[in-house]
Scaffold this motif. Sequence first.
Motif, PDB file in Angstrom:
ATOM      1  N   HIS A 150       4.204  71.596  30.810  1.00  0.00           N
ATOM      2  CA  HIS A 150       3.288  71.212  29.608  1.00  0.00           C
ATOM      3  C   HIS A 150       2.949  70.511  28.915  1.00  0.00           C
ATOM      4  N   LEU A 151       3.704  68.970  28.798  1.00  0.00           N
ATOM      5  CA  LEU A 151       3.141  67.808  28.451  1.00  0.00           C
ATOM      6  C   LEU A 151       2.074  67.305  29.038  1.00  0.00           C
ATOM      7  N   SER A 152       1.382  67.455  30.906  1.00  0.00           N
ATOM      8  CA  SER A 152       0.711  67.229  31.395  1.00  0.00           C
ATOM      9  C   SER A 152      -0.310  68.056  30.810  1.00  0.00           C
ATOM     10  N   ILE A 153      -0.558  69.219  30.595  1.00  0.00           N
ATOM     11  CA  ILE A 153      -1.524  69.826  30.354  1.00  0.00           C
ATOM     12  C   ILE A 153      -2.163  69.725  28.904  1.00  0.00           C
ATOM     13  N   ALA A 154      -0.952  69.816  28.161  1.00  0.00           N
ATOM     14  CA  ALA A 154      -1.381  69.671  26.863  1.00  0.00           C
ATOM     15  C   ALA A 154      -2.068  67.835  26.566  1.00  0.00           C
ATOM     16  N   CYS A 155      -1.058  67.137  27.576  1.00  0.00           N
ATOM     17  CA  CYS A 155      -2.401  65.493  27.192  1.00  0.00           C
ATOM     18  C   CYS A 155      -3.426  65.919  27.930  1.00  0.00           C
ATOM     19  N   GLY A 156      -4.018  66.665  28.595  1.00  0.00           N
ATOM     20  CA  GLY A 156      -5.126  66.521  29.567  1.00  0.00           C
ATOM     21  C   GLY A 156      -5.381  65.861  30.619  1.00  0.00           C
ATOM     22  N   ASP A 157      -3.923  64.925  31.150  1.00  0.00           N
ATOM     23  CA  ASP A 157      -3.721  64.718  32.423  1.00  0.00           C
ATOM     24  C   ASP A 157      -3.193  65.230  33.156  1.00  0.00           C
ATOM     25  N   THR A 158      -4.262  66.944  33.524  1.00  0.00           N
ATOM     26  CA  THR A 158      -4.083  67.466  34.951  1.00  0.00           C
ATOM     27  C   THR A 158      -4.274  67.268  35.573  1.00  0.00           C
ATOM     28  N   PRO A 159      -4.766  67.628  37.016  1.00  0.00           N
ATOM     29  CA  PRO A 159      -5.727  67.356  38.233  1.00  0.00           C
ATOM     30  C   PRO A 159      -7.054  68.164  37.867  1.00  0.00           C
ATOM     31  N   ALA A 208      -8.503  68.120  34.793  1.00  0.00           N
ATOM     32  CA  ALA A 208      -9.139  67.469  34.284  1.00  0.00           C
ATOM     33  C   ALA A 208      -9.734  65.717  35.135  1.00  0.00           C
ATOM     34  N   ARG A 209      -8.773  65.353  35.525  1.00  0.00           N
ATOM     35  CA  ARG A 209      -9.242  63.717  36.522  1.00  0.00           C
ATOM     36  C   ARG A 209     -10.420  64.167  37.329  1.00  0.00           C
ATOM     37  N   VAL A 210     -10.498  65.756  37.952  1.00  0.00           N
ATOM     38  CA  VAL A 210     -12.009  65.825  38.582  1.00  0.00           C
ATOM     39  C   VAL A 210     -12.501  65.442  37.722  1.00  0.00           C
ATOM     40  N   ARG A 211     -12.832  65.918  36.644  1.00  0.00           N
ATOM     41  CA  ARG A 211     -14.087  66.469  35.750  1.00  0.00           C
ATOM     42  C   ARG A 211     -14.403  65.367  35.314  1.00  0.00           C
ATOM     43  N   ALA A 212     -13.307  64.213  35.571  1.00  0.00           N
ATOM     44  CA  ALA A 212     -13.205  62.737  34.433  1.00  0.00           C
ATOM     45  C   ALA A 212     -14.541  61.661  35.839  1.00  0.00           C
ATOM     46  N   GLU A 213     -13.978  61.988  36.830  1.00  0.00           N
ATOM     47  CA  GLU A 213     -14.569  61.145  37.830  1.00  0.00           C
ATOM     48  C   GLU A 213     -16.136  61.577  38.219  1.00  0.00           C
ATOM     49  N   ILE A 214     -15.543  63.493  37.705  1.00  0.00           N
ATOM     50  CA  ILE A 214     -17.389  63.401  38.336  1.00  0.00           C
ATOM     51  C   ILE A 214     -18.709  63.127  37.073  1.00  0.00           C
ATOM     52  N   ARG A 215     -18.282  62.764  35.912  1.00  0.00           N
ATOM     53  CA  ARG A 215     -19.159  62.853  34.674  1.00  0.00           C
ATOM     54  C   ARG A 215     -19.576  61.825  34.759  1.00  0.00           C
ATOM     55  N   PRO A 216     -20.443  61.559  34.911  1.00  0.00           N
ATOM     56  CA  PRO A 216     -21.326  59.781  35.458  1.00  0.00           C
ATOM     57  C   PRO A 216     -20.242  58.512  33.721  1.00  0.00           C
ATOM     58  N   ALA A 217     -20.724  57.237  34.207  1.00  0.00           N
ATOM     59  CA  ALA A 217     -19.966  56.563  33.471  1.00  0.00           C
ATOM     60  C   ALA A 217     -20.354  56.535  32.447  1.00  0.00           C
ATOM     61  N   ALA A 218     -22.052  56.865  31.729  1.00  0.00           N
ATOM     62  CA  ALA A 218     -22.459  56.056  31.049  1.00  0.00           C
ATOM     63  C   ALA A 218     -22.721  57.510  30.136  1.00  0.00           C
ATOM     64  N   ALA A 219     -21.835  58.804  30.449  1.00  0.00           N
ATOM     65  CA  ALA A 219     -22.104  59.454  29.731  1.00  0.00           C
ATOM     66  C   ALA A 219     -20.873  59.750  29.095  1.00  0.00           C
ATOM     67  N   ARG A 220     -19.510  58.512  29.340  1.00  0.00           N
ATOM     68  CA  ARG A 220     -18.391  58.792  29.645  1.00  0.00           C
ATOM     69  C   ARG A 220     -18.012  57.658  27.674  1.00  0.00           C
ATOM     70  N   ARG A 221     -17.489  57.913  26.722  1.00  0.00           N
ATOM     71  CA  ARG A 221     -17.404  57.801  25.559  1.00  0.00           C
ATOM     72  C   ARG A 221     -15.738  57.755  24.696  1.00  0.00           C
ATOM     73  N   PRO A 222     -15.843  56.896  24.603  1.00  0.00           N
ATOM     74  CA  PRO A 222     -13.876  56.996  23.461  1.00  0.00           C
ATOM     75  C   PRO A 222     -14.088  58.122  22.581  1.00  0.00           C
ATOM     76  N   PRO A 223     -12.353  58.402  23.359  1.00  0.00           N
ATOM     77  CA  PRO A 223     -12.663  60.134  23.096  1.00  0.00           C
ATOM     78  C   PRO A 223     -12.343  60.008  20.598  1.00  0.00           C
ATOM     79  N   ASP A 224     -12.518  58.865  20.160  1.00  0.00           N
ATOM     80  CA  ASP A 224     -12.404  58.767  19.103  1.00  0.00           C
ATOM     81  C   ASP A 224     -13.782  59.107  18.347  1.00  0.00           C
ATOM     82  N   SER A 225     -14.610  58.738  19.447  1.00  0.00           N
ATOM     83  CA  SER A 225     -16.136  58.592  18.594  1.00  0.00           C
ATOM     84  C   SER A 225     -17.093  59.870  19.495  1.00  0.00           C
ATOM     85  N   ARG A 226     -17.278  60.119  18.033  1.00  0.00           N
ATOM     86  CA  ARG A 226     -17.911  61.957  17.724  1.00  0.00           C
ATOM     87  C   ARG A 226     -19.418  62.163  17.580  1.00  0.00           C
ATOM     88  N   PRO A 227     -20.312  62.093  17.857  1.00  0.00           N
ATOM     89  CA  PRO A 227     -21.225  62.332  17.707  1.00  0.00           C
ATOM     90  C   PRO A 227     -21.744  62.640  16.024  1.00  0.00           C
TER      91      PRO A 227
END
Length: 174
Positions: free
Chosen positions: A92-101, A103-122
């Motif tokens: 439950h904690l793993s899913i709630a925190c977004g530390d699921t497999p 989510a890890r795959v989605r994070a690896e697929i996105r290019p590094a330039a497209a990543r932004r800190p979680p608190d910075s919203r447009p």
Amino acid sequence: MTAAPSMPSPPPTPPDTDAAAFVAALRRLKAWSGLSYRQLERRAAAAGHVLPYSTAATLLGKDRLPRREVVVAFVAACGLEADEARAWLAAHLSIACGDTPAARVRAEIRPAAARRPPDSRPRRPRPRLPRRALAGAAALLAVLLGGTVANGTFTDNQEVQITRPISGADLTRE
């Protein structure tokens, strides 16, 4: 010839992939327990938890991740041992925190330039007022100020008085 006693099947294991899979596993856990919703409510109360039967039914009818307290009460009511319950809470904690497999795959697929800190919203631009509204507000302000000036609110027509202490030198001047 007597039949060998059947071993009870082990409880289902919790997936840590996503909320829908977690709730589906909770449904399997309820089926494994063989308990009704009312029985789950009573067993949760006996274990010191609160789990209304309607909450249990609602949680199993949706694919949203339930609150942690509900999961604690649900797995306790189903009769899981401490180690098994800890596994459910860790998933439950793993899913709630977004530390699921996933989510890890989605994070690896996105290019590094497209990543932004979680608190910075447009930032969204602030809505602008129409020009007519601004012109109307300016006209109203001019009318109000004009009326107060004509009324004498901002002017002081009273005689100015000196409010300093009188000394002997002031008395001899007159």
